[in-house]
Design a protein around this motif. Sequence first.
Motif, PDB file in Angstrom:
ATOM      1  N   ALA A  86     -18.333  28.175   5.834  1.00 13.60           N
ATOM      2  CA  ALA A  86     -16.974  28.087   6.362  1.00 13.60           C
ATOM      3  C   ALA A  86     -16.224  26.863   5.850  1.00 13.60           C
ATOM      4  CB  ALA A  86     -17.020  28.059   7.891  1.00 13.60           C
ATOM      5  N   PHE A  87     -16.874  26.045   5.040  1.00 16.14           N
ATOM      6  CA  PHE A  87     -16.229  24.830   4.542  1.00 16.14           C
ATOM      7  C   PHE A  87     -15.085  25.192   3.602  1.00 16.14           C
ATOM      8  CE2 PHE A  87     -15.711  21.447   1.398  1.00 16.14           C
ATOM      9  CZ  PHE A  87     -15.493  20.364   2.223  1.00 16.14           C
ATOM     10  N   GLY A  88     -13.967  24.486   3.785  1.00 15.10           N
ATOM     11  CA  GLY A  88     -12.823  24.704   2.908  1.00 15.10           C
ATOM     12  C   GLY A  88     -11.848  25.741   3.415  1.00 15.10           C
ATOM     13  N   TYR A  89     -12.150  26.308   4.580  1.00  8.91           N
ATOM     14  CA  TYR A  89     -11.251  27.286   5.194  1.00  8.91           C
ATOM     15  C   TYR A  89     -10.667  26.715   6.480  1.00  8.91           C
ATOM     16  CZ  TYR A  89     -13.345  30.572   1.952  1.00  8.91           C
ATOM     17  OH  TYR A  89     -13.768  31.200   0.807  1.00  8.91           O
ATOM     18  N   CYS A  90      -9.380  26.937   6.682  1.00 10.48           N
ATOM     19  CA  CYS A  90      -8.683  26.450   7.862  1.00 10.48           C
ATOM     20  C   CYS A  90      -9.245  27.124   9.114  1.00 10.48           C
ATOM     21  CB  CYS A  90      -7.188  26.731   7.722  1.00 10.48           C
ATOM     22  SG  CYS A  90      -6.207  26.221   9.142  1.00 10.48           S
ATOM     23  N   GLU A  91      -9.529  26.332  10.128  1.00  7.83           N
ATOM     24  CA  GLU A  91     -10.062  26.876  11.377  1.00  7.83           C
ATOM     25  C   GLU A  91      -9.013  27.629  12.171  1.00  7.83           C
ATOM     26  OE1 GLU A  91     -12.026  23.812  13.602  1.00  7.83           O
ATOM     27  OE2 GLU A  91     -13.655  23.654  12.147  1.00  7.83           O
ATOM     28  N   ASP A  92      -7.720  27.394  11.900  1.00  3.32           N
ATOM     29  CA  ASP A  92      -6.661  28.107  12.624  1.00  3.32           C
ATOM     30  C   ASP A  92      -6.261  29.408  11.948  1.00  3.32           C
ATOM     31  OD1 ASP A  92      -6.599  26.250  14.631  1.00  3.32           O
ATOM     32  OD2 ASP A  92      -4.661  25.389  14.082  1.00  3.32           O
ATOM     33  N   CYS A  93      -5.863  29.316  10.662  1.00  3.30           N
ATOM     34  CA  CYS A  93      -5.304  30.492   9.987  1.00  3.30           C
ATOM     35  C   CYS A  93      -6.282  31.188   9.052  1.00  3.30           C
ATOM     36  CB  CYS A  93      -4.024  30.121   9.229  1.00  3.30           C
ATOM     37  SG  CYS A  93      -4.306  29.083   7.774  1.00  3.30           S
ATOM     38  N   GLY A  94      -7.383  30.534   8.704  1.00  5.12           N
ATOM     39  CA  GLY A  94      -8.376  31.140   7.833  1.00  5.12           C
ATOM     40  C   GLY A  94      -8.086  30.998   6.346  1.00  5.12           C
ATOM     41  N   GLU A  95      -6.933  30.433   5.996  1.00  2.00           N
ATOM     42  CA  GLU A  95      -6.601  30.221   4.584  1.00  2.00           C
ATOM     43  C   GLU A  95      -7.430  29.071   4.037  1.00  2.00           C
ATOM     44  OE1 GLU A  95      -4.493  32.018   2.594  1.00  2.00           O
ATOM     45  OE2 GLU A  95      -4.366  33.395   4.295  1.00  2.00           O
ATOM     46  N   THR A  96      -7.475  28.994   2.701  1.00  2.00           N
ATOM     47  CA  THR A  96      -8.224  27.897   2.097  1.00  2.00           C
ATOM     48  C   THR A  96      -7.469  26.587   2.255  1.00  2.00           C
ATOM     49  OG1 THR A  96      -7.231  28.353  -0.054  1.00  2.00           O
ATOM     50  CG2 THR A  96      -9.383  29.342   0.394  1.00  2.00           C
ATOM     51  N   ILE A  97      -8.222  25.529   2.358  1.00  2.00           N
ATOM     52  CA  ILE A  97      -7.659  24.180   2.430  1.00  2.00           C
ATOM     53  C   ILE A  97      -7.581  23.667   0.998  1.00  2.00           C
ATOM     54  CG2 ILE A  97      -8.013  21.832   3.287  1.00  2.00           C
ATOM     55  CD1 ILE A  97      -9.622  23.090   5.616  1.00  2.00           C
ATOM     56  N   ALA A  98      -6.450  23.077   0.633  1.00  2.00           N
ATOM     57  CA  ALA A  98      -6.250  22.591  -0.733  1.00  2.00           C
ATOM     58  C   ALA A  98      -7.340  21.599  -1.137  1.00  2.00           C
ATOM     59  CB  ALA A  98      -4.874  21.942  -0.856  1.00  2.00           C
ATOM     60  N   THR A  99      -7.774  21.721  -2.376  1.00  2.00           N
ATOM     61  CA  THR A  99      -8.820  20.847  -2.899  1.00  2.00           C
ATOM     62  C   THR A  99      -8.428  19.382  -2.784  1.00  2.00           C
ATOM     63  OG1 THR A  99      -9.546  22.567  -4.418  1.00  2.00           O
ATOM     64  CG2 THR A  99     -10.231  20.331  -4.915  1.00  2.00           C
ATOM     65  N   LYS A 100      -7.185  19.056  -3.099  1.00  2.00           N
ATOM     66  CA  LYS A 100      -6.729  17.657  -3.014  1.00  2.00           C
ATOM     67  C   LYS A 100      -6.850  17.132  -1.584  1.00  2.00           C
ATOM     68  CE  LYS A 100      -5.451  16.767  -7.219  1.00  2.00           C
ATOM     69  NZ  LYS A 100      -6.135  15.763  -8.005  1.00  2.00           N
ATOM     70  N   ARG A 101      -6.555  17.976  -0.611  1.00  2.00           N
ATOM     71  CA  ARG A 101      -6.677  17.573   0.799  1.00  2.00           C
ATOM     72  C   ARG A 101      -8.135  17.282   1.130  1.00  2.00           C
ATOM     73  NH1 ARG A 101      -4.498  17.190   5.694  1.00  2.00           N
ATOM     74  NH2 ARG A 101      -5.358  18.256   7.510  1.00  2.00           N
ATOM     75  N   LEU A 102      -9.029  18.135   0.666  1.00  2.00           N
ATOM     76  CA  LEU A 102     -10.453  17.930   0.929  1.00  2.00           C
ATOM     77  C   LEU A 102     -10.990  16.711   0.188  1.00  2.00           C
ATOM     78  CD1 LEU A 102     -11.693  21.617   0.871  1.00  2.00           C
ATOM     79  CD2 LEU A 102     -11.526  20.118   2.861  1.00  2.00           C
ATOM     80  N   GLU A 103     -10.436  16.413  -0.982  1.00  2.00           N
ATOM     81  CA  GLU A 103     -10.867  15.219  -1.701  1.00  2.00           C
ATOM     82  C   GLU A 103     -10.490  13.961  -0.927  1.00  2.00           C
ATOM     83  OE1 GLU A 103      -9.032  15.813  -5.503  1.00  2.00           O
ATOM     84  OE2 GLU A 103     -10.709  17.035  -6.229  1.00  2.00           O
ATOM     85  N   LEU A 104      -9.320  13.970  -0.299  1.00  2.00           N
ATOM     86  CA  LEU A 104      -8.894  12.831   0.509  1.00  2.00           C
ATOM     87  C   LEU A 104      -9.656  12.759   1.827  1.00  2.00           C
ATOM     88  CD1 LEU A 104      -5.047  12.947  -0.046  1.00  2.00           C
ATOM     89  CD2 LEU A 104      -6.650  11.253  -0.931  1.00  2.00           C
TER      90      LEU A 104
END
Length: 117
Positions: A86-104
């Motif tokens: 489930a990593f990298g997926y938004c817990e609210d909407c289920g869309e992917t979380i941007a790579t840059k956001r995860l890098e930060l």
Amino acid sequence: MGGIAMREEETERFRSLITARLADLDAEDALGAGGQATVTLDQQAIGRLSRQDALLNQSMAKATQARRDTTRQALNAALARMDEGAFGYCEDCGETIATKRLELDPAARLCISCARG
């Protein structure tokens, strides 16, 4: 990532990033341990202002430790999400979380749209 499931090599890169951040937190814990020690109230050893300063420093060290503990919990939760796929997926909407956001912030649980509300 833009709508495509995170590839295994990306996941492992983030796992390494999280593991490194956890190691940094452990190192910071070791450095901050002395600041959380009990302040002695020996009148002969230090004056009143020095004691107040020592108590303030202790309070700040404990607050910093609490922030590290919260960060550690969030990073460990991110590792658990990796294990669950489930990593990298938004817990609210289920869309992917941007790579840059995860890098930060590899512990991010929400995409930027849901985080904004």
